[in-house]
Design an enzyme around this catalytic site. Sequence first.
Site, PDB file in Angstrom:
ATOM      1  N   ALA A 162       0.886  -1.232  -0.097  1.00 50.58           N
ATOM      2  CA  ALA A 162      -0.321   0.280  -0.007  1.00 50.58           C
ATOM      3  C   ALA A 162       0.586   1.273   0.099  1.00 50.58           C
ATOM      4  CB  ALA A 162      -0.996   0.134   1.412  1.00 50.58           C
ATOM      5  N   ARG A 222       9.631   7.085  -4.479  1.00 52.00           N
ATOM      6  CA  ARG A 222      10.788   7.670  -4.728  1.00 52.00           C
ATOM      7  C   ARG A 222      11.246   7.284  -6.066  1.00 52.00           C
ATOM      8  NH1 ARG A 222      14.500   6.007   0.296  1.00 52.00           N
ATOM      9  NH2 ARG A 222      12.567   4.798   1.113  1.00 52.00           N
ATOM     10  N   THR A 243       3.042  -0.070   9.138  1.00 52.52           N
ATOM     11  CA  THR A 243       3.083  -1.267   8.947  1.00 52.52           C
ATOM     12  C   THR A 243       2.057  -2.422   9.115  1.00 52.52           C
ATOM     13  OG1 THR A 243       4.873  -1.373  10.181  1.00 52.52           O
ATOM     14  CG2 THR A 243       5.155  -1.621   7.542  1.00 52.52           C
ATOM     15  N   ASP A 275       8.098  -4.758  -1.574  1.00 51.05           N
ATOM     16  CA  ASP A 275       9.341  -4.693  -2.629  1.00 51.05           C
ATOM     17  C   ASP A 275      11.174  -5.261  -2.096  1.00 51.05           C
ATOM     18  OD1 ASP A 275       9.754  -3.354  -0.331  1.00 51.05           O
ATOM     19  OD2 ASP A 275       9.446  -1.830   0.269  1.00 51.05           O
ATOM     20  N   ASN A 302       5.871 -11.840 -44.133  1.00 56.94           N
ATOM     21  CA  ASN A 302       4.315 -12.385 -43.425  1.00 56.94           C
ATOM     22  C   ASN A 302       3.715 -11.396 -43.109  1.00 56.94           C
ATOM     23  OD1 ASN A 302       6.244 -11.034 -41.292  1.00 56.94           O
ATOM     24  ND2 ASN A 302       5.564 -11.806 -39.816  1.00 56.94           N
ATOM     25  N   TYR A 303       3.834  -9.920 -42.807  1.00 62.83           N
ATOM     26  CA  TYR A 303       2.652  -9.289 -42.980  1.00 62.83           C
ATOM     27  C   TYR A 303       1.710  -8.282 -43.807  1.00 62.83           C
ATOM     28  CZ  TYR A 303       0.464  -5.417 -39.647  1.00 62.83           C
ATOM     29  OH  TYR A 303      -0.308  -5.000 -39.198  1.00 62.83           O
TER      30      TYR A 303
END
Length: 450
Positions: free
Chosen positions: A15, A20, A84, A108, A372-373
Amino acid sequence: MGKQQSSRAAVILAAGKSTRMKSHTSKVLHKVGGRAMMDWVTDLARSAGASPIVCVVGEANQDVRAHAERLGLTIAVQEPQLGTAHAVLAAKAALKDFQGNLAVLYADTPLIETRTLEDVFSALESGGDVCVLGFEPEEPAAYGRLIMDGEDLTAIIEAKEASPEELAVGFCNSGVMAASAADMFSALDQVGNNNIKGEYYLTDIIEILRGDGKKGVAVKAAAEDVLGVNSRADLAEAETAFQNRMRRRMMAQGVTLRDPASTYFSYDTVIEADADIGANVVFGPGVNIASDAVIHPFCHIEGSKIGKAAQIGPFARLRPGTEMGAGSKAGNFVETKKTKIGKNSKINHLSYIGDAVVGKDVNIGAGTITCNYDGYFKHVTTIEDGVFVGTNSSLVAPVTLGAGAFLGSGGVITDNVPADALALGRAKQVNKEGWAARYHAAQKKRKAKK
Ligand code: UD1
Ligand code: MG
């Protein structure tokens, strides 16, 4: 005291604001080893057998929420973010009547190994009531300090709150903590915010549980495994730690790395023993390489399966969906995509082969391009066994080259070629005797007049 075979659950804290990183993407969605940090932690929790896994997100990180939902996690919202301890409490309702052992993980901190989390859970199953994963960082700086009394963990003191003696402690809190859900939530209910940051600290539960006669213990991890990412510099450090881990592992498994420091892996790279990897090679996600394959220097390979004794590069780019058969070759400046190359077939130089199925013993000449395209759709080129494709061929898909066919150089091949046929897809050559000499003479005359 033993709590054998308790069921396990996990709460993943995600959360935080991650300011930073200076990114429009939430921190925990940034990648290490080609995989979002969030996915690393989810995988860790799952591999230790945690279920349910609750992810705590803030209102601001909608991208994290959507990602966590895709991962199949249970979502809990913490708003506002008051620390926390407050974050873990936000997960309480989502855990419903879960009765077993609960681990708190940070989204993290991507590189924790399964066996390390296993050790944390095991510490609870063998007598500890609350277990914290500690480590000894080079620079303890802002980490919470683990205060030990022999084997017992007696408290965690946040750096900001610590006395000089406590600050001198080098054993720090990685953030991973586990206790029974009952102990965890009874202690969390007692955590206050009368501290310097005015936050509810999860770390306070150690002293609270000790006060209730419970036993605190710590498990130690290697510092590079518990790197927490807060900035781009941390992200780079985590990436380096991951790469070094993979390099060590690959070599220990019998893979030759000619220059380990310039070989880059993804989280899921699989390479069999006796493969030989040159310098400056990058493996994106989804690569699988069989034994005796040689990857020459300067290759970029992702989403590809490379067969036994195949030879790749130097300077090849294999894109997702490439399958190189045993003994096949993709040489310098060859790009492949969504292409299956059969046994012993060779694309040695300067080619783009995409959306193709190539049989065995095929030779694809230098400069061959699969067209191919068409600007809207992709089409398949099929090249059957034993075909010889002359240099500088354009294969306009959809097209099939029958087994054993032979294509002259420079063809623009728009129609299927029958098996064993010769195909020439170029204008017939015309020679005009004496033309060049007449041309030069005329032009020289004109220039002299000017
Ligand atoms: C925390 C620990 C510290 C430890 C360090 C390891 C506490 C009080 N301190 O400090 O002992 O050494 O991690 O990195 O726990 N989060 C929320 N909601 C909140 C606050 C945080 O979900 O209200 C999440 C963050 O997104 C992050 C994690 O919790 O994933 C840790 O928060 P952070 O603010 O980074 O804690 P630290 O001060 O680093
Ligand atoms: Mg932090």
